[in-house]
Scaffold this motif. Structure first.
Motif, PDB file in Angstrom:
ATOM      1  N   GLY A  50      -2.795  20.302  -1.436  1.00  0.00           N
ATOM      2  CA  GLY A  50      -3.493  20.305  -1.902  1.00  0.00           C
ATOM      3  C   GLY A  50      -3.705  19.529  -2.830  1.00  0.00           C
ATOM      4  O   GLY A  50      -4.322  17.790  -3.636  1.00  0.00           O
ATOM      5  N   VAL A  51      -2.686  19.100  -3.825  1.00  0.00           N
ATOM      6  CA  VAL A  51      -1.844  18.552  -4.479  1.00  0.00           C
ATOM      7  C   VAL A  51      -1.622  16.822  -4.246  1.00  0.00           C
ATOM      8  O   VAL A  51      -1.180  16.993  -3.056  1.00  0.00           O
ATOM      9  CB  VAL A  51      -0.645  18.907  -5.381  1.00  0.00           C
ATOM     10  CG1 VAL A  51      -0.608  18.043  -6.502  1.00  0.00           C
ATOM     11  CG2 VAL A  51      -1.562  20.044  -6.297  1.00  0.00           C
ATOM     12  N   THR A  52      -2.029  15.984  -4.421  1.00  0.00           N
ATOM     13  CA  THR A  52      -1.742  14.445  -4.471  1.00  0.00           C
ATOM     14  C   THR A  52      -0.602  14.351  -5.682  1.00  0.00           C
ATOM     15  O   THR A  52       0.140  14.571  -6.461  1.00  0.00           O
ATOM     16  CB  THR A  52      -2.548  13.685  -5.085  1.00  0.00           C
ATOM     17  OG1 THR A  52      -2.467  13.478  -6.179  1.00  0.00           O
ATOM     18  CG2 THR A  52      -4.172  13.797  -4.531  1.00  0.00           C
ATOM     19  N   THR A  53       0.520  13.324  -4.559  1.00  0.00           N
ATOM     20  CA  THR A  53       1.926  12.204  -5.006  1.00  0.00           C
ATOM     21  C   THR A  53       1.578  11.711  -5.951  1.00  0.00           C
ATOM     22  O   THR A  53       1.933  11.358  -7.398  1.00  0.00           O
ATOM     23  CB  THR A  53       2.915  11.909  -4.116  1.00  0.00           C
ATOM     24  OG1 THR A  53       1.650  11.112  -3.466  1.00  0.00           O
ATOM     25  CG2 THR A  53       2.831  12.934  -2.827  1.00  0.00           C
ATOM     26  N   GLU A  54       0.459  11.167  -6.724  1.00  0.00           N
ATOM     27  CA  GLU A  54       0.230  10.626  -8.022  1.00  0.00           C
ATOM     28  C   GLU A  54      -0.474  11.364  -9.203  1.00  0.00           C
ATOM     29  O   GLU A  54      -0.335  10.686  -9.781  1.00  0.00           O
ATOM     30  CB  GLU A  54      -2.415  10.459  -7.193  1.00  0.00           C
ATOM     31  CG  GLU A  54      -2.083   8.808  -7.178  1.00  0.00           C
ATOM     32  CD  GLU A  54      -2.951   7.472  -6.856  1.00  0.00           C
ATOM     33  OE1 GLU A  54      -2.767   6.760  -5.899  1.00  0.00           O
ATOM     34  OE2 GLU A  54      -4.550   8.582  -7.220  1.00  0.00           O
ATOM     35  N   PRO A  96       4.124   7.286  -5.180  1.00  0.00           N
ATOM     36  CA  PRO A  96       2.856   8.104  -4.646  1.00  0.00           C
ATOM     37  C   PRO A  96       1.789   7.176  -4.905  1.00  0.00           C
ATOM     38  O   PRO A  96       1.175   6.421  -4.939  1.00  0.00           O
ATOM     39  CB  PRO A  96       3.072   8.858  -6.551  1.00  0.00           C
ATOM     40  CG  PRO A  96       4.373   8.353  -7.013  1.00  0.00           C
ATOM     41  CD  PRO A  96       5.174   7.321  -6.276  1.00  0.00           C
ATOM     42  N   ASN A  97       0.641   8.422  -4.008  1.00  0.00           N
ATOM     43  CA  ASN A  97      -0.670   7.900  -3.296  1.00  0.00           C
ATOM     44  C   ASN A  97      -1.416   9.261  -3.710  1.00  0.00           C
ATOM     45  O   ASN A  97      -1.386   9.903  -4.109  1.00  0.00           O
ATOM     46  CB  ASN A  97      -0.511   7.258  -1.856  1.00  0.00           C
ATOM     47  CG  ASN A  97       0.303   8.340  -0.721  1.00  0.00           C
ATOM     48  OD1 ASN A  97      -0.630   9.416  -0.782  1.00  0.00           O
ATOM     49  ND2 ASN A  97       0.458   7.828  -0.150  1.00  0.00           N
ATOM     50  N   ASP A  98      -2.995   8.732  -3.359  1.00  0.00           N
ATOM     51  CA  ASP A  98      -4.205   9.587  -3.607  1.00  0.00           C
ATOM     52  C   ASP A  98      -4.184   9.985  -2.182  1.00  0.00           C
ATOM     53  O   ASP A  98      -5.351  11.714  -2.233  1.00  0.00           O
ATOM     54  CB  ASP A  98      -5.728   8.853  -3.608  1.00  0.00           C
ATOM     55  CG  ASP A  98      -5.604   8.033  -2.274  1.00  0.00           C
ATOM     56  OD1 ASP A  98      -5.271   7.592  -0.958  1.00  0.00           O
ATOM     57  OD2 ASP A  98      -7.074   7.091  -2.541  1.00  0.00           O
ATOM     58  N   LYS A  99      -3.218  10.387  -1.181  1.00  0.00           N
ATOM     59  CA  LYS A  99      -3.536  11.510  -0.399  1.00  0.00           C
ATOM     60  C   LYS A  99      -2.391  13.100  -0.665  1.00  0.00           C
ATOM     61  O   LYS A  99      -1.549  13.439  -1.093  1.00  0.00           O
ATOM     62  CB  LYS A  99      -2.282  11.354   0.691  1.00  0.00           C
ATOM     63  CG  LYS A  99      -2.764  10.688   2.309  1.00  0.00           C
ATOM     64  CD  LYS A  99      -2.088  10.416   3.571  1.00  0.00           C
ATOM     65  CE  LYS A  99      -1.671  11.504   4.659  1.00  0.00           C
ATOM     66  NZ  LYS A  99      -0.286  11.004   5.238  1.00  0.00           N
ATOM     67  N   PRO A 100      -3.655  14.139  -0.490  1.00  0.00           N
ATOM     68  CA  PRO A 100      -3.278  15.340  -0.702  1.00  0.00           C
ATOM     69  C   PRO A 100      -1.585  15.771   0.393  1.00  0.00           C
ATOM     70  O   PRO A 100      -1.693  15.546   1.566  1.00  0.00           O
ATOM     71  CB  PRO A 100      -4.423  16.319  -0.706  1.00  0.00           C
ATOM     72  CG  PRO A 100      -5.185  15.054  -0.098  1.00  0.00           C
ATOM     73  CD  PRO A 100      -5.085  14.484   0.295  1.00  0.00           C
ATOM     74  N   LEU A 101      -1.181  16.672  -0.420  1.00  0.00           N
ATOM     75  CA  LEU A 101       0.589  17.168   0.522  1.00  0.00           C
ATOM     76  C   LEU A 101      -0.163  18.103   1.264  1.00  0.00           C
ATOM     77  O   LEU A 101      -1.534  18.826   1.295  1.00  0.00           O
ATOM     78  CB  LEU A 101       0.957  17.775  -0.775  1.00  0.00           C
ATOM     79  CG  LEU A 101       1.591  16.819  -1.395  1.00  0.00           C
ATOM     80  CD1 LEU A 101       2.952  17.438  -2.721  1.00  0.00           C
ATOM     81  CD2 LEU A 101       2.859  15.852  -0.426  1.00  0.00           C
TER      82      LEU A 101
END
Ligand code: MF3
Ligand code: CO
Ligand code: CO
Length: 279
Positions: A50-54, A96-101
């Protein structure tokens, strides 16, 4: 009378010359590299589904600023983030982007922090929740590849000894070594001579001498070694879309072997994985 130094006489750019650093430089590198290692330590609880790379990028930026450091990748050759985050089949330089892990992902987080001009460059693999055994095994082989490469560092040897040791081990584990990226000299410059290949022949390349500082950062694939770069100009992925992993340390060559500048002070060099660690 004022005297001036010809700027070109001692350029801070990669001239192909291998620099040998003194004790004061080693001390500067220790500080930068230990800050990088603590930054990687601080990411362990953050890397969750749920955490994003951003969000990881923001954490690294904030950590850097709070510790008097600057992220070296920020505005480096047009790169605009504080960290590289390379997930699953991404080999390196993931942006990094707004896609969740997602649970089951494995992500390489590569941080380079600058303190007093010295660059501390290191990366580790982070599991996102429980991961498949094949993914865990790849991370284990890759970590061991790095440590086997480090074991091959000694004054009087050649940088080719490092790649030869890594390649023999990784291929023996039925994995492949990425050829398109290499380790590098590091210090006041982010990427300096010499190149440190993660494959090759013993006795090839420049002789290692006390005072040299460089990274070792093998990228190991479960499938074939070939990579391609996505249209963003940065993201390198495996051509066959198999999993890829990477670990990186910055080291200094000493009279008796080497010093690992980026070793985790908390013993988290293989965060989240409980496989037995090679010293
Ligand atoms: N930290 C990477 C390395 O190990 C380099 C990243 S450069 C970037 O050398 F521009 F992609 F961030
Ligand atoms: Co590096
Ligand atoms: Co790096």
């Amino acid at each position: 009378m004022t005297t001036y130094l010809e700027a070109e006489a001692n350029p801070i750019r990669n001239t192909g010359v291998i620099r040998l650093y003194d004790a004061a430089a080693f001390e500067g590198m220790r500080r930068a590299c230990q800050t990088t290692a603590r930054c990687l330590d601080s990411l362990v609880p953050l890397v969750q589904p749920g955490v994003t790379t951003e969000a990881i990028d923001a954490h690294v930026y904030d950590f850097a600023v709070a510790n008097g450091a600057l992220p070296a990748t920020l505005n480096y050759r047009g790169y605009t983030k504080s960290v590289c985050t390379s997930i699953n089949h991404v080999v390196c330089h993931g942006i990094p982007n707004d896609k969740p892990l997602r649970e089951g992902d494995i992500v390489n987080i590569d941080v380079t922090l600058i303190i007093d001009g010295w660059h501390g460059d290191a990366s580790r693999m982070y599991p996102v929740g429980p991961v498949k055994r094949s993914a865990e095994r790849l991370c284990e082989v890759t970590y061991r590849s790095l440590m086997i490469g480090i074991d091959a560092v000694r004054a009087g040897g050649h940088v080719g000894d490092i790649g030869a040791a890594i390649q023999a081990y990784a291929e023996g584990e039925r994995c492949s070594v990425v050829r398109d990226f290499c380790g590098h000299g590091v210090g006041k410059l982010f990427h300096d001579a010499p190149n440190i290949l993660h494959y090759g022949q013993r006795n090839d390349g420049p002789e290692m001498k006390p005072g040299m500082i460089f990274t070792i950062e093998p990228m190991i694939n479960l499938g074939r070694p070939h990579v391609k770069i996505l249209s963003d100009g940065w993201t390198a992925v495996t051509r066959d879309r198999t999993l890829s992993a990477q670990y990186e340390h910055t080291i200094g060559v000493t009279e008796t072997g080497c010093e690992i500048f980026t070793k985790s002070p908390a013993g988290l060099d293989t965060p989240g994985f409980d496989f037995a660690m090679a010293a």
